[in-house]
Motif scaffolding. Structure first.
Motif, PDB file in Angstrom:
ATOM      1  N   ALA A  51       0.805  -1.230   0.000  1.00 26.32           N
ATOM      2  CA  ALA A  51       0.000   0.000   0.000  1.00 26.32           C
ATOM      3  C   ALA A  51       0.830   1.269   0.000  1.00 26.32           C
ATOM      4  O   ALA A  51       0.317   2.334  -0.341  1.00 26.32           O
ATOM      5  CB  ALA A  51      -0.935   0.011   1.219  1.00 26.32           C
ATOM      6  N   ALA A  52       2.106   1.203   0.389  1.00 23.07           N
ATOM      7  CA  ALA A  52       2.901   2.426   0.566  1.00 23.07           C
ATOM      8  C   ALA A  52       2.956   3.303  -0.688  1.00 23.07           C
ATOM      9  O   ALA A  52       2.790   4.524  -0.581  1.00 23.07           O
ATOM     10  CB  ALA A  52       4.306   2.077   1.051  1.00 23.07           C
ATOM     11  N   PRO A  53       3.183   2.761  -1.897  1.00 20.35           N
ATOM     12  CA  PRO A  53       3.200   3.640  -3.076  1.00 20.35           C
ATOM     13  C   PRO A  53       1.877   4.359  -3.301  1.00 20.35           C
ATOM     14  O   PRO A  53       1.854   5.544  -3.657  1.00 20.35           O
ATOM     15  CB  PRO A  53       3.515   2.679  -4.228  1.00 20.35           C
ATOM     16  N   GLY A  54       0.761   3.676  -3.094  1.00 21.60           N
ATOM     17  CA  GLY A  54      -0.538   4.313  -3.241  1.00 21.60           C
ATOM     18  C   GLY A  54      -0.788   5.386  -2.208  1.00 21.60           C
ATOM     19  O   GLY A  54      -1.404   6.420  -2.499  1.00 21.60           O
ATOM     20  N   VAL A  55      -0.317   5.144  -0.983  1.00 20.78           N
ATOM     21  CA  VAL A  55      -0.436   6.158   0.066  1.00 20.78           C
ATOM     22  C   VAL A  55       0.333   7.410  -0.335  1.00 20.78           C
ATOM     23  O   VAL A  55      -0.173   8.535  -0.242  1.00 20.78           O
ATOM     24  CB  VAL A  55       0.080   5.605   1.414  1.00 20.78           C
TER      25      VAL A  55
END
Length: 236
Positions: free
Chosen positions: A35-39
């Motif tokens: 999820a980090a890139p989307g966050v």
């Protein structure tokens, strides 16, 4: 109100960023697998400043990116104490091996600052007030987060893996219980107004009114003791 959500990772877990408006502080809900890139994309797009991560429960598909996200923004993570162990020992939470290829992509452990949630707490973060409801059934420490009605939106419930569009979360992992799940549906979901928007851990958004009318599990608890439901359950 700004709510930006996207499905992430191998399990398509919904991650949400919530803020009073673009350009303001925000809360991140359930940054799971990959999820980090989307966050970071949502933060840039909406010019947000994270102040906290809050977690509906401890399963790896909801917490896998907690360490990098909290570390990147120096913010705490909030989780119910009964699910806290899963951040450091994710396989214990699902009762089986996740798999070495997937495990190689995970940062297992707790962020530097972990705070514990309790039933009925009102979290005042980023100019928001999130009401915590303990909702065991999928896990012992599952919670939901409620946002009150605002000028531009109806009330919202971030349901985690308690309630989905047309279904509910699985109860066959360690700590799961169908009895607890049905009790949580009755206590947490049934009292809500039909206009309440349900943003769940997997799948599309729905409303309490729609689920009250069509979800076999919510219909079961509304009908009272002796009723039964026969429908699939979802979630990791």
């Amino acid at each position: 109100m700004l709510i930006a959500g996207f499905p992430a990772g191998a399990w398509g877990t919904n991650c949400y960023l919530v803020a009073p408006a673009a350009g303001e502080e925000c809360v991140i809900i359930d940054p799971g697998h990959q999820a980090a890139p989307g966050v970071e994309e949502a933060i840039r797009k909406h010019r947000l400043k994270p102040v906290a991560v809050v977690l509906t429960h401890g399963h790896i598909d909801h917490v896998a990116s907690v360490v990098p996200v909290c570390g990147a923004h120096d913010v705490p993570a909030w989780i119910h104490p009964e699910d806290r162990f899963m951040m450091s020992d994710p396989e214990k939470g699902i009762g089986r091996t996740i798999g070495m290829p997937l495990m190689g992509e995970l940062t297992v452990g707790e962020p530097d600052d972990v705070k514990e949630l309790s039933d009925g707490t009102r979290l005042r973060l980023a100019g928001l007030e999130l009401t915590v409801a303990h909702a065991p059934g999928h896990t012992r420490g599952s919670v939901t987060f409620g946002l009150p009605e605002a000028a531009d939106i109806p009330p919202v419930m971030f349901s985690g893996d308690l309630l989905f569009a047309g279904s509910i979360g699985r109860t066959d992992f360690p700590g799961g219980s169908m009895d607890d799940m049905l009790a949580s549906l009755a206590r947490v979901c049934l009292p809500l107004d039909d206009s309440t928007v349900v943003l769940s851990g997997h799948g599309p958004q729905t409303t309490i009114g729609r689920e009250r009318a069509t979800n076999p599990y919510l219909r079961q608890v509304a009908a009272g003791p002796g009723a039964d439901a026969d429908a699939p359950r979802r979630g990791m």
